[in-house]
Design a protein around this motif. Structure first.
Motif, PDB file in Angstrom:
ATOM      1  N   SER A 175       8.143   3.055  10.844  1.00  0.00           N
ATOM      2  CA  SER A 175       8.436   1.653  10.557  1.00  0.00           C
ATOM      3  C   SER A 175       7.457   1.111   9.526  1.00  0.00           C
ATOM      4  CB  SER A 175       8.361   0.807  11.832  1.00  0.00           C
ATOM      5  OG  SER A 175       9.538   0.923  12.585  1.00  0.00           O
ATOM      6  N   ILE A 176       7.995   0.650   8.409  1.00  0.00           N
ATOM      7  CA  ILE A 176       7.179  -0.012   7.387  1.00  0.00           C
ATOM      8  C   ILE A 176       7.349  -1.512   7.598  1.00  0.00           C
ATOM      9  CG2 ILE A 176       6.694  -0.209   4.928  1.00  0.00           C
ATOM     10  CD1 ILE A 176       6.405   2.622   6.031  1.00  0.00           C
ATOM     11  N   SER A 177       6.491  -2.076   8.431  1.00  0.00           N
ATOM     12  CA  SER A 177       6.619  -3.500   8.775  1.00  0.00           C
ATOM     13  C   SER A 177       5.707  -4.327   7.876  1.00  0.00           C
ATOM     14  CB  SER A 177       6.276  -3.725  10.253  1.00  0.00           C
ATOM     15  OG  SER A 177       5.015  -3.153  10.567  1.00  0.00           O
ATOM     16  N   GLY A 178       6.036  -4.333   6.586  1.00  0.00           N
ATOM     17  CA  GLY A 178       5.166  -4.982   5.618  1.00  0.00           C
ATOM     18  C   GLY A 178       4.187  -3.957   5.069  1.00  0.00           C
ATOM     19  N   LEU A 179       3.824  -4.098   3.815  1.00  0.00           N
ATOM     20  CA  LEU A 179       2.993  -3.086   3.170  1.00  0.00           C
ATOM     21  C   LEU A 179       1.507  -3.418   3.188  1.00  0.00           C
ATOM     22  CD1 LEU A 179       5.448  -2.272   0.298  1.00  0.00           C
ATOM     23  CD2 LEU A 179       4.730  -0.724   2.110  1.00  0.00           C
ATOM     24  N   GLY A 180       1.160  -4.538   3.825  1.00  0.00           N
ATOM     25  CA  GLY A 180      -0.236  -4.789   4.121  1.00  0.00           C
ATOM     26  C   GLY A 180      -1.073  -5.371   2.988  1.00  0.00           C
ATOM     27  N   PHE A 181      -2.339  -5.584   3.314  1.00  0.00           N
ATOM     28  CA  PHE A 181      -3.315  -6.250   2.452  1.00  0.00           C
ATOM     29  C   PHE A 181      -3.442  -5.558   1.090  1.00  0.00           C
ATOM     30  CE2 PHE A 181      -7.790  -6.570   1.064  1.00  0.00           C
ATOM     31  CZ  PHE A 181      -7.884  -7.939   0.904  1.00  0.00           C
ATOM     32  N   LEU A 182      -3.422  -4.222   1.084  1.00  0.00           N
ATOM     33  CA  LEU A 182      -3.653  -3.486  -0.158  1.00  0.00           C
ATOM     34  C   LEU A 182      -2.514  -3.653  -1.163  1.00  0.00           C
ATOM     35  CD1 LEU A 182      -5.289  -0.218   1.184  1.00  0.00           C
ATOM     36  CD2 LEU A 182      -6.318  -1.864  -0.388  1.00  0.00           C
ATOM     37  N   PHE A 183      -1.314  -4.017  -0.678  1.00  0.00           N
ATOM     38  CA  PHE A 183      -0.193  -4.208  -1.590  1.00  0.00           C
ATOM     39  C   PHE A 183      -0.108  -5.653  -2.085  1.00  0.00           C
ATOM     40  CE2 PHE A 183       0.825  -0.100  -0.028  1.00  0.00           C
ATOM     41  CZ  PHE A 183       1.620   0.495  -0.985  1.00  0.00           C
ATOM     42  N   ILE A 184      -1.026  -6.486  -1.620  1.00  0.00           N
ATOM     43  CA  ILE A 184      -1.134  -7.861  -2.110  1.00  0.00           C
ATOM     44  C   ILE A 184      -2.337  -7.999  -3.039  1.00  0.00           C
ATOM     45  CG2 ILE A 184      -1.492 -10.268  -1.434  1.00  0.00           C
ATOM     46  CD1 ILE A 184      -0.241  -9.556   1.270  1.00  0.00           C
ATOM     47  N   LYS A 185      -3.417  -7.344  -2.663  1.00  0.00           N
ATOM     48  CA  LYS A 185      -4.680  -7.465  -3.392  1.00  0.00           C
ATOM     49  C   LYS A 185      -4.537  -6.957  -4.823  1.00  0.00           C
ATOM     50  CE  LYS A 185      -9.606  -6.316  -2.878  1.00  0.00           C
ATOM     51  NZ  LYS A 185     -10.058  -7.700  -2.986  1.00  0.00           N
ATOM     52  N   GLU A 186      -5.171  -7.652  -5.762  1.00  0.00           N
ATOM     53  CA  GLU A 186      -5.141  -7.275  -7.166  1.00  0.00           C
ATOM     54  C   GLU A 186      -6.447  -6.604  -7.560  1.00  0.00           C
ATOM     55  OE1 GLU A 186      -4.363 -10.925  -9.152  1.00  0.00           O
ATOM     56  OE2 GLU A 186      -2.274 -11.059  -8.489  1.00  0.00           O
ATOM     57  N   GLY A 187      -6.434  -5.937  -8.703  1.00  0.00           N
ATOM     58  CA  GLY A 187      -7.640  -5.293  -9.194  1.00  0.00           C
ATOM     59  C   GLY A 187      -7.485  -3.790  -9.321  1.00  0.00           C
ATOM     60  N   VAL A 188      -8.423  -3.182 -10.057  1.00  0.00           N
ATOM     61  CA  VAL A 188      -8.372  -1.741 -10.339  1.00  0.00           C
ATOM     62  C   VAL A 188      -8.520  -0.926  -9.054  1.00  0.00           C
ATOM     63  CG1 VAL A 188      -9.503   0.149 -11.553  1.00  0.00           C
ATOM     64  CG2 VAL A 188      -9.275  -2.080 -12.666  1.00  0.00           C
ATOM     65  N   LYS A 189      -9.462  -1.311  -8.205  1.00  0.00           N
ATOM     66  CA  LYS A 189      -9.691  -0.555  -6.975  1.00  0.00           C
ATOM     67  C   LYS A 189      -8.463  -0.578  -6.076  1.00  0.00           C
ATOM     68  CE  LYS A 189     -12.727  -0.202  -2.941  1.00  0.00           C
ATOM     69  NZ  LYS A 189     -13.888  -0.782  -2.208  1.00  0.00           N
ATOM     70  N   ALA A 190      -7.862  -1.758  -5.903  1.00  0.00           N
ATOM     71  CA  ALA A 190      -6.674  -1.870  -5.047  1.00  0.00           C
ATOM     72  C   ALA A 190      -5.523  -1.055  -5.629  1.00  0.00           C
ATOM     73  CB  ALA A 190      -6.269  -3.332  -4.896  1.00  0.00           C
ATOM     74  N   SER A 191      -5.371  -1.083  -6.952  1.00  0.00           N
ATOM     75  CA  SER A 191      -4.308  -0.316  -7.599  1.00  0.00           C
ATOM     76  C   SER A 191      -4.505   1.177  -7.388  1.00  0.00           C
ATOM     77  CB  SER A 191      -4.296  -0.638  -9.100  1.00  0.00           C
ATOM     78  OG  SER A 191      -3.313   0.123  -9.761  1.00  0.00           O
ATOM     79  N   PHE A 192      -5.754   1.623  -7.471  1.00  0.00           N
ATOM     80  CA  PHE A 192      -6.064   3.041  -7.251  1.00  0.00           C
ATOM     81  C   PHE A 192      -5.740   3.457  -5.819  1.00  0.00           C
ATOM     82  CE2 PHE A 192      -9.256   6.242  -5.909  1.00  0.00           C
ATOM     83  CZ  PHE A 192      -8.821   7.303  -6.709  1.00  0.00           C
ATOM     84  N   VAL A 193      -6.149   2.618  -4.857  1.00  0.00           N
ATOM     85  CA  VAL A 193      -5.884   2.929  -3.444  1.00  0.00           C
ATOM     86  C   VAL A 193      -4.380   2.940  -3.174  1.00  0.00           C
ATOM     87  CG1 VAL A 193      -6.207   2.149  -1.067  1.00  0.00           C
ATOM     88  CG2 VAL A 193      -8.110   2.039  -2.682  1.00  0.00           C
ATOM     89  N   ARG A 251       3.067 -12.130   1.019  1.00  0.00           N
ATOM     90  CA  ARG A 251       4.023 -11.017   1.162  1.00  0.00           C
ATOM     91  C   ARG A 251       4.100 -10.671   2.636  1.00  0.00           C
ATOM     92  NH1 ARG A 251       5.642  -6.238  -2.464  1.00  0.00           N
ATOM     93  NH2 ARG A 251       6.849  -4.954  -1.036  1.00  0.00           N
ATOM     94  N   GLU A 252       5.299 -10.269   3.099  1.00  0.00           N
ATOM     95  CA  GLU A 252       5.498  -9.910   4.495  1.00  0.00           C
ATOM     96  C   GLU A 252       6.481  -8.736   4.589  1.00  0.00           C
ATOM     97  OE1 GLU A 252       4.212 -11.361   7.322  1.00  0.00           O
ATOM     98  OE2 GLU A 252       3.076 -12.937   6.277  1.00  0.00           O
ATOM     99  N   GLY A 253       6.611  -8.199   5.821  1.00  0.00           N
ATOM    100  CA  GLY A 253       7.716  -7.296   6.109  1.00  0.00           C
ATOM    101  C   GLY A 253       8.946  -8.168   6.300  1.00  0.00           C
ATOM    102  N   LEU A 254       9.024  -8.792   7.450  1.00  0.00           N
ATOM    103  CA  LEU A 254       9.926  -9.911   7.701  1.00  0.00           C
ATOM    104  C   LEU A 254       9.287 -10.677   8.849  1.00  0.00           C
ATOM    105  CD1 LEU A 254      13.587 -10.200   7.141  1.00  0.00           C
ATOM    106  CD2 LEU A 254      12.733 -11.194   9.253  1.00  0.00           C
ATOM    107  N   PRO A 255       8.676 -11.826   8.547  1.00  0.00           N
ATOM    108  CA  PRO A 255       7.802 -12.499   9.511  1.00  0.00           C
ATOM    109  C   PRO A 255       8.517 -12.961  10.775  1.00  0.00           C
ATOM    110  CG  PRO A 255       8.132 -13.853   7.564  1.00  0.00           C
ATOM    111  CD  PRO A 255       8.744 -12.536   7.264  1.00  0.00           C
ATOM    112  N   LYS A 256       7.983 -12.543  11.917  1.00  0.00           N
ATOM    113  CA  LYS A 256       8.603 -12.895  13.189  1.00  0.00           C
ATOM    114  C   LYS A 256       8.602 -14.396  13.411  1.00  0.00           C
ATOM    115  CE  LYS A 256       8.811 -11.687  18.052  1.00  0.00           C
ATOM    116  NZ  LYS A 256       8.251 -10.903  19.173  1.00  0.00           N
ATOM    117  N   VAL A 257       7.581 -15.063  12.908  1.00  0.00           N
ATOM    118  CA  VAL A 257       7.473 -16.503  13.121  1.00  0.00           C
ATOM    119  C   VAL A 257       8.659 -17.247  12.506  1.00  0.00           C
ATOM    120  CG1 VAL A 257       6.080 -16.963  11.058  1.00  0.00           C
ATOM    121  CG2 VAL A 257       5.842 -18.439  13.043  1.00  0.00           C
TER     122      VAL A 257
END
Length: 367
Positions: free
Chosen positions: A112-130, A277-283
């Motif tokens: 289950s990919i319930s949202g791609l998490g913090f790393l897929f929101i964060k910008e920058g070279v390090k986040a892109s590499f990860v 960004r979300e998967g599909l927010p339960k709220v």
């Protein structure tokens, strides 16, 4: 007796987002196992029939040694239980668990990919590499037979399809119990605006505060509430000092976590989630079930939880002015708000009913 194992990050998330799957599996005669980090839910889960296996998993980075320990913890649990079906949920269980299954014989693997998490929101070279590393691991994890992937929105489905040819199913969220979340006509005497979430920057908490400041200059009687706690394991969490400042400013009332969210929403007029960004927010599913108009952001997951201009409004992401304009439109238009609330309830009955969501999962498990 067939065995099904759920591997998730932490017990409270399983209870809030996946418990109905386990209860249905027990009803159908499965031996149900759960492996996750534990807080205070172990006794409750065991009392209702699950076999719980503690997992040393941190949702924040703990260094290479900790990650290796998590990997082998999942591996040993899989080897010991030898499940017929294993369902991995959230990023670390998906990545580490998927790699573990390469060395074991598992009949059915569900991710289950319930949202791609913090790393897929964060910008920058390090986040892109990860991100590039994570995508590479996904390709390895999703390869092979007996694999099925579940996503919650079309954007995530497109991303997954660019990585793998494995069967992928879109299921819109974790579902809601429509008997617990009922529709009541709203009280229009004084408008209440509510946001409920973990207190994270990428949920749009600060944008919500700024929008409330703008609106209160024109509509001082409108009440703004914020329900939720900080999350020390998430890099985007608000600090205690930031929370104290919000309380001191008294623009938005912070109430902390409240498990009676259906009553909170029923007592509100507008539900807001300006997330990045979300998967599909339960709220937002819960808001629809309670028949409340929604204001959210035009980003993956959030825009997929509403029908634009029918059950809710979209604002620009990271834009307090745009958010304020959408909220203000609903404050001033009781008729629009009420019609959106009723349409939201219809949407919940059609798409978000927990029974339908559970049924779709078992079609995947048993196919």
């Amino acid at each position: 007796m067939k065995k099904i194992l759920f591997v998730v990050n932490v017990d409270w998330f399983f209870v809030s987002h996946r418990l109905p799957l386990a209860l249905k599996a027990i009803e159908k005669g499965y031996e149900v196992h759960l492996s996750c980090a534990l807080t205070d839910k172990k006794d409750y889960l065991e009392d209702i029939g699950l076999k719980v296996h503690p997992l040393n998993l941190s949702r924040s980075s703990v260094g290479l040694k900790g990650e290796i320990k998590t990997f082998f913890g999942i591996y040993n649990t899989l080897k010991e239980i030898s499940p017929d079906i294993v369902h991995f949920v959230t990023i670390k269980p998906v990545l580490y668990g998927g790699l573990c299954t390469k060395f074991l014989n598992i009949d059915k693997k569900v991710f289950s990919i319930s949202g791609l998490g913090f790393l897929f929101i964060k910008e920058g070279v390090k986040a892109s590499f990860v991100r590039s590393i994570i995508k590479t691991i996904y390709r390895i994890v999703f390869s092979g037979n007996n694999t099925h992937i579940i996503v919650q929105n079309p954007d995530d489905k497109s991303l997954v399809n660019s990585i793998t040819k494995a069967p992928t199913t879109l299921i819109r969220g974790s579902g809601v119990n429509l008997k617990e979340y009922k529709y009541f006509k709203e009280n229009c005497e004084n408008v209440k605006v509510t946001m409920a979430c973990r207190l994270l920057k990428d949920k749009g908490v600060f944008e919500y505060i700024e929008a409330a400041k703008m609106i209160k200059q024109k509509f001082p009687m409108v009440e703004f509430g914020l329900y939720g706690d900080t999350d020390i394991y998430n890099p985007a969490s608000l600090t205690n000092e930031e929370v104290d400042k919000i309380k001191k400013d008294k623009i938005v009332e912070i109430y902390g976590f409240n498990k009676y969210i259906s009553k909170i929403f029923s007592d509100s007029n507008i539900i807001v989630l300006p997330s990045y960004r979300e998967g599909l927010p339960k709220v937002l599913i819960e808001a629809a079930a309670c028949g409340r108009a929604v204001v959210t952001t035009d980003v993956p997951g959030c825009r997929d939880a509403i029908e634009v201009e029918r059950t809710g409004l979209l604002s620009k992401v990271k834009d307090p002015k745009s958010l304020a304009e959408s909220i203000e439109r609903l404050i001033q238009d009781n008729e629009l708000r009420n019609s959106m609330g009723k349409a939201g309830r219809e949407l919940a009955e059609q798409e978000f009913d927990i029974n339908k969501v559970v049924e779709k999962h078992f079609e995947i498990y048993e196919s």
